[in-house]
Design an enzyme around this catalytic site. Sequence first.
Site, PDB file in Angstrom:
ATOM      1  N   CYS A 185      26.846  36.469  14.693  1.00 44.86           N
ATOM      2  CA  CYS A 185      26.721  35.575  13.753  1.00 44.86           C
ATOM      3  C   CYS A 185      27.801  35.536  12.770  1.00 44.86           C
ATOM      4  O   CYS A 185      28.851  36.058  13.115  1.00 44.86           O
ATOM      5  CB  CYS A 185      25.532  35.677  12.900  1.00 44.86           C
ATOM      6  SG  CYS A 185      25.445  37.600  12.045  1.00 44.86           S
ATOM      7  N   THR A 186      27.599  34.794  11.674  1.00 47.72           N
ATOM      8  CA  THR A 186      28.956  34.390  10.970  1.00 47.72           C
ATOM      9  C   THR A 186      29.518  35.772  10.195  1.00 47.72           C
ATOM     10  O   THR A 186      30.772  36.002  10.624  1.00 47.72           O
ATOM     11  CB  THR A 186      28.512  33.478   9.795  1.00 47.72           C
ATOM     12  OG1 THR A 186      27.765  32.282  10.440  1.00 47.72           O
ATOM     13  CG2 THR A 186      29.756  33.191   8.929  1.00 47.72           C
TER      14      THR A 186
END
Length: 247
Positions: A185-186
């Site tokens: 994810c980010t």
Amino acid sequence: MASASTLNVSAYLFTPLDDPAALREALREQAGARGLRGTILLAEEGINLFLAGSADEVRGFVDDLRTDARFAALQTKESWSDAVPFGALRVKVKREIIRMDRPEVRPQDGRAPAVSPETLRRWLDRGSDDDGREVVLVDTRNAFEVDHGTFAGALDWRIDRFTQFPAAASAHRDELVGKTVVSFCTGGIRCEKAALYLRDEGVEAYQLDGGILGWFDAQGAAHWSGDCFVFDEREALDPALAARVGA
């Protein structure tokens, strides 16, 4: 970005907090006194923050935060911009610092095994993990984020919000069993919960340590296509951690 004057940091840590409401006021005062803008989320499971300001003030705030033993392990990801990409300072108390609606998933009690960017790069370069098993990348982000960019060949289940991830993962479980799965994810917060959920489903799952931003910092554009969406006025960062839009 030597000419950029604003330091942006993102950080999170799953750590038990029994006083998030009291912390809210203290951190609001400390961050405000340093002229910082952005968002700090607090919950009984930990802290999640996105802040911007002058380098000395941002780093000073983080250093002060780490003097609390509960936040000593907090690690930040840094990027630069020409202006502060937040309109105000917000400090909020939530039920979860990243909402999954699965209270049995408790990373504050112990995180899932992590894979470093260096290890994942080696696996992707060779086409398998160190034991010769197939490596599957699972993007845990929302569909509109994935549309800005993702790892080549990563699975994208087109979820609209993270609370949909468990059902999607369960539906695709049989495709993952027997493989080495790396969730990403980010910045790492979603894939940390995702990896724990996948492991509960019997999948050998790992999280990408540091998330996409950590990958960009260590490996640049390798095995990546596009940019990385970020939740501020910059909209997206390229693999050099420079704002692609709006900076």
